[in-house]
Scaffold this active site. Structure first.
Site, mmCIF file in Angstrom:
data_model
loop_
_atom_site.group_PDB
_atom_site.id
_atom_site.type_symbol
_atom_site.label_atom_id
_atom_site.label_comp_id
_atom_site.label_asym_id
_atom_site.label_seq_id
_atom_site.Cartn_x
_atom_site.Cartn_y
_atom_site.Cartn_z
ATOM 1 C CB SER A 274 5.871 -5.012 -7.250
ATOM 2 O OG SER A 274 5.850 -4.157 -6.125
ATOM 3 C CE1 TYR B 118 2.776 -4.223 0.284
ATOM 4 C CE2 TYR B 118 3.747 -3.299 -1.718
ATOM 5 C CZ TYR B 118 3.788 -4.198 -0.670
ATOM 6 O OH TYR B 118 4.840 -5.069 -0.575
ATOM 7 C CB THR C 242 0.245 -6.966 -0.180
ATOM 8 O OG1 THR C 242 0.753 -7.673 -1.322
ATOM 9 C CG2 THR C 242 1.109 -7.301 1.025
ATOM 10 C CE LYS D 174 3.001 -11.981 -1.386
ATOM 11 N NZ LYS D 174 3.654 -11.368 -0.221
ATOM 12 C CG HIS E 128 5.648 -9.293 3.296
ATOM 13 N ND1 HIS E 128 4.508 -8.742 2.777
ATOM 14 C CD2 HIS E 128 6.680 -8.626 2.715
ATOM 15 C CE1 HIS E 128 4.832 -7.762 1.927
ATOM 16 N NE2 HIS E 128 6.137 -7.692 1.879
#
Length: 370
Positions: free
Chosen positions: A114, A136, A162, A238, A262
């Protein structure tokens, strides 16, 4: 796996791991892990959708030799499973992502780092295994470029963008708890020991406040092209639920899509991925791989997801359960159990390999075959 008193607990299902994890996790952290947004309709829909999937097993097939192995983005895997990107794993275990990554290596499945990891991508790369990096979209484009360079230098084999978080969903459990990161747990890729995520606010989630400061809601299709031009890593998008978006992303040259709401943590009322998966598969028409995220709780779910059109599934919360319950050993238990259940399900469904699984016919119990 030990219970809170140190006694061994028999683990026969992922629900057993969840119970062991809850027993040793604070209520606020448990809510942060388990909670969804709003009234948690989408969170419940993920399980309802998977629970409605039934396969038609094939009979009179020689399944004395069976293999769950496959290939994801050019990398061999022992089973069609990827660990989902999950932030701040040191919330539940001192080693955090490092323990989970080591377990993923043993299981021979990719570990997704992440962007909000509490362990750096360099340290995770040193542990070996196949790494994917999740991103992100940040307001600071220079930081985004730096993260791309770090992920590539660390040997990450895919980049997962994402796209469903222009801002964080309104997660009422965290709001009620005034959830705040404890000292020592931070997003190490973003620098600095403390951020606004560590500052308590009455009636608010400090984590949500922090992401609102750093996430850029202007993310658009043109940015996807900008990103592809600046990395050699295969790009995965995603957070796709609409087949029109899936078709456009596939046409833009992405290597993979994650069909996902999510984990029920963004728009409450968004569809469950399993319910739209066949239409997504049809829309991409073989131009990229398709993965399912959200609600996977056993090997039977993996079988059903592949029969509905997924190339693989992302496993999220159960990884955190194992990590909370027993660290690396707990994540090993989770992945070993999932593999055992999937192997068992394949054999009982008359499937010798993943190609057989994808040929299974599926019944949705909410709309029975006629």
């Amino acid at each position: 796996m030990p219970d809170p008193d140190g006694q061994a607990v028999e683990v026969l299902s992922l629900a057993d791991v969840a119970a062991a994890a809850k027993a040793v996790t604070s209520a606020a952290v448990w809510d942060f892990i388990e909670g969804g947004s709003g009234v948690e309709r989408s969170l419940r829909a993920n399980r309802a959708g998977l629970d409605a999937v039934y396969v038609l097993p094939r009979i009179l097939r020689d399944v004395s030799r069976q293999s769950a192995a496959g290939v994801l983005l050019g990398s061999p895997v022992s089973m069609p499973v990827v660990t989902a990107p999950m932030a701040y794993q040191r919330l539940v275990n001192a080693e955090g992502e490092l323990a989970a990554a080591r377990a993923a290596k043993v299981a021979d499945v990719p570990f997704t780092v992440s962007m909000l990891s509490s362990v750096s991508v360099e340290e995770l790369a040193a542990a070996g295994g196949t790494l994917w990096f999740q991103l992100y979209w940040l307001r600071d484009r220079a930081v985004t470029l730096e993260l791309l360079e770090r992920a590539e230098a660390a040997g990450c084999q895919a980049l997962m963008l994402t796209v469903d978080v222009p801002r964080m969903g309104r997660r009422l459990r965290d709001v009620r708890n005034g959830f705040t990161l404890p000292p020592g747990v931070t997003a190490v890729h973003l620098g600095g020991p403390e951020t606004s995520a560590h500052r308590w606010q009455s009636g608010a989630s400090a984590v949500a406040a922090h992401t609102q400061q750093i996430f850029d809601p202007t993310l658009s299709w043109s940015d996807l092209g900008w990103l592809r031009e600046r990395t050699t890593m295969p790009l995965i998008v995603k957070g796709v639920l609409d087949p029109n978006d899936a078709a456009r992303a596939a046409g833009a040259g992405v290597a993979g899509l994650v069909v996902s709401n999510h984990g029920g943590r963004q728009l409450d009322g968004s569809a469950a991925g399993i319910d739209v998966l066949p239409k997504i598969r049809e829309a991409v028409d073989g131009r990229c791989q398709v993965y399912l995220d959200g609600g996977i709780r056993g090997g039977g779910d993996v079988l059903g997801a592949l029969a509905r059109g997924a190339d693989a599934v992302l496993l999220g919360r159960p990884i955190l359960w194992g990590l909370a319950a027993a660290g690396e050993r707990g994540v090993n238990d989770v992945l070993s159990l999932l593999r055992e259940e999937f192997d068992h399900a394949m054999i009982l469904a008359g499937c010798r390999d993943l190609a057989d699984v994808r040929q299974l016919q599926v019944v949705d119990s909410r709309a029975p075959m006629r």
